[in-house]
Design an enzyme around this catalytic site. Structure first.
Site, PDB file in Angstrom:
ATOM      1  N   ARG A  16      -2.314   3.545   6.652  1.00  8.34           N
ATOM      2  CA  ARG A  16       0.007   3.405   6.170  1.00  8.34           C
ATOM      3  C   ARG A  16      -0.138   2.935   4.672  1.00  8.34           C
ATOM      4  NH1 ARG A  16       4.344   0.819   4.782  1.00  8.34           N
ATOM      5  NH2 ARG A  16       2.904  -1.177   4.967  1.00  8.34           N
ATOM      6  N   ASP A  17       0.025   2.201   4.892  1.00  9.33           N
ATOM      7  CA  ASP A  17       0.200   2.128   3.134  1.00  9.33           C
ATOM      8  C   ASP A  17       0.059   2.469   2.691  1.00  9.33           C
ATOM      9  OD1 ASP A  17       1.795   0.231   1.519  1.00  9.33           O
ATOM     10  OD2 ASP A  17      -0.174  -1.482   1.533  1.00  9.33           O
ATOM     11  N   HIS A 208      -2.015 -10.031   0.328  1.00  6.57           N
ATOM     12  CA  HIS A 208      -2.015  -8.652   0.221  1.00  6.57           C
ATOM     13  C   HIS A 208      -1.631  -8.489  -1.138  1.00  6.57           C
ATOM     14  CE1 HIS A 208      -0.371  -4.317   1.516  1.00  6.57           C
ATOM     15  NE2 HIS A 208       0.175  -4.096   0.897  1.00  6.57           N
ATOM     16  N   HIS A 210      -2.044  -6.447  -4.831  1.00  2.99           N
ATOM     17  CA  HIS A 210      -2.122  -5.608  -5.415  1.00  2.99           C
ATOM     18  C   HIS A 210      -2.783  -5.482  -6.971  1.00  2.99           C
ATOM     19  CE1 HIS A 210       0.426  -2.855  -3.603  1.00  2.99           C
ATOM     20  NE2 HIS A 210       0.325  -2.905  -2.023  1.00  2.99           N
ATOM     21  N   CYS A 241       1.539   2.313  -6.861  1.00  2.00           N
ATOM     22  CA  CYS A 241       2.539   0.636  -6.734  1.00  2.00           C
ATOM     23  C   CYS A 241       3.624   1.516  -7.347  1.00  2.00           C
ATOM     24  CB  CYS A 241       2.344  -0.372  -8.374  1.00  2.00           C
ATOM     25  SG  CYS A 241       3.445  -1.645  -7.846  1.00  2.00           S
ATOM     26  N   ASN A 250      -2.986  -0.808  -4.347  1.00  2.00           N
ATOM     27  CA  ASN A 250      -3.558  -1.763  -3.487  1.00  2.00           C
ATOM     28  C   ASN A 250      -4.737  -2.552  -4.031  1.00  2.00           C
ATOM     29  OD1 ASN A 250      -1.746  -2.303  -0.824  1.00  2.00           O
ATOM     30  ND2 ASN A 250      -2.164  -0.213  -0.760  1.00  2.00           N
TER      31      ASN A 250
END
Length: 302
Positions: A16-17, A208, A210, A241, A250
């Protein structure tokens, strides 16, 4: 220093992300194959879909097809992002095990992105939260820009604590503290996480991070020291990003698993299968995986 957790949960967000910002269309069958590979690797939680307007996120238009086609393993949580009741209804129809709502800790980010205040944005999720509780579906809250914002820079610790409390009051089972632009460093990470722990139980908070500035693994370690035991990562480091040109997004799942293995922390996930999954999706996308550990392991095999 506290001793580190003996066990952590890794939430895989690649399908997804990781894929949502890809320019080229990724067909439903490729996404399905990726989710199936990740399921067989042993993840307890996979973010597989987003029920958002295809006008805004065209890559997620096939979410219902993917959710219908995946081979589900009992006990695995397949999550979907749901920005509103329409998204919630679609997630319900697709048999999502968890719905994800999201807000920002940065007032400037909230105004720029969705033209409303943080308080208004979270109030909009009351219906979704209530419906999730009624249907017995897990509810996860995600807080973006908790460590810094592309528009306002510094984000006050009080603002993070406030959003965590609001998410808690909506009934979230889990709350993600996200470094959307990847600017955090370990001390900052601990300061933010300590404030979050003041508002919500430590075993329900997740990091979470990055990797924009190469600090994500260090920030994960800093969070482990505080007892945080849930982390989000993306296979092959999928997902750039959107606010920093050319920046990695990520942290790669393979790199996180390699770290946990070295620390003797149990994840229940087979790193070799994840490396294969990372190489599979990277080959499809026609570029090298962004995972250092993944590439090193794949090269060693070859």
């Amino acid at each position: 220093m506290n001793s580190l957790p003996k066990q952590v949960k890794i939430v895989e967000v690649g399908p997804r992300d990781g894929l949502q910002n890809e320019k080229e269309n990724v067909p439903a069958e490729v996404k399905t194959e990726l989710v199936n590979r990740l399921t067989s690797a042993g993840f307890q939680n996979i973010e597989a879909a987003a029920f958002v307007s295809p006008k805004w996120v065209p890559q997620m238009a096939t979410s219902a097809d993917v959710m219908a086609a995946i081979t589900r393993k009992p006990g695995v949580i397949y999550s979907a992002l749901t920005p509103n009741m329409q998204g919630f209804e679609a997630a319900l129809a697709a048999r999502a095990d968890e719905v994800v709502i999201f807000g920002s800790a940065s007032e400037a980010f909230s105004q720029k992105n969705i033209n409303c205040s943080i308080a208004e944005s979270i109030a909009r999720f009351e219906g979704v939260a209530r419906a999730a509780k009624e249907k017995g579906i897990r509810l996860r809250g995600s807080i973006s820009c908790a460590f810094g914002c592309p528009y306002q820079g510094e984000v006050p610790l009080d603002a993070v604590a406030d959003v965590v409390a609001r998410m808690r009051d909506l009934g979230c089972d889990e709350i993600d503290i996200a470094d959307t632009i990847g600017v955090a460093t370990p001390r900052k990470t601990q300061a933010v996480m300590e404030r979050a722990i003041g508002q919500f139980r430590v075993d329900g908070l997740s990091g979470h991070f990055h990797d924009t500035y190469g600090q994500a693994l260090a920030n994960i370690y800093a969070s482990l020291e505080l007892g945080i035991s849930i982390y989000h990562s993306s296979v092959a480091g999928l997902g750039g990003c959107p606010y920093a040109k050319g920046a990695t997004g990520n942290i790669a799942t393979e790199d996180v698993l390699y770290l946990m293995q070295g620390l003797g922390i149990e994840t229940g996930i087979d790193l070799d299968i994840v490396v294969d999954a990372g190489q599979y999706i990277s080959q499809f996308l026609g570029r090298k995986s962004a995972s250092r550990a993944g590439n090193a392991i794949a090269a060693k095999r070859a």
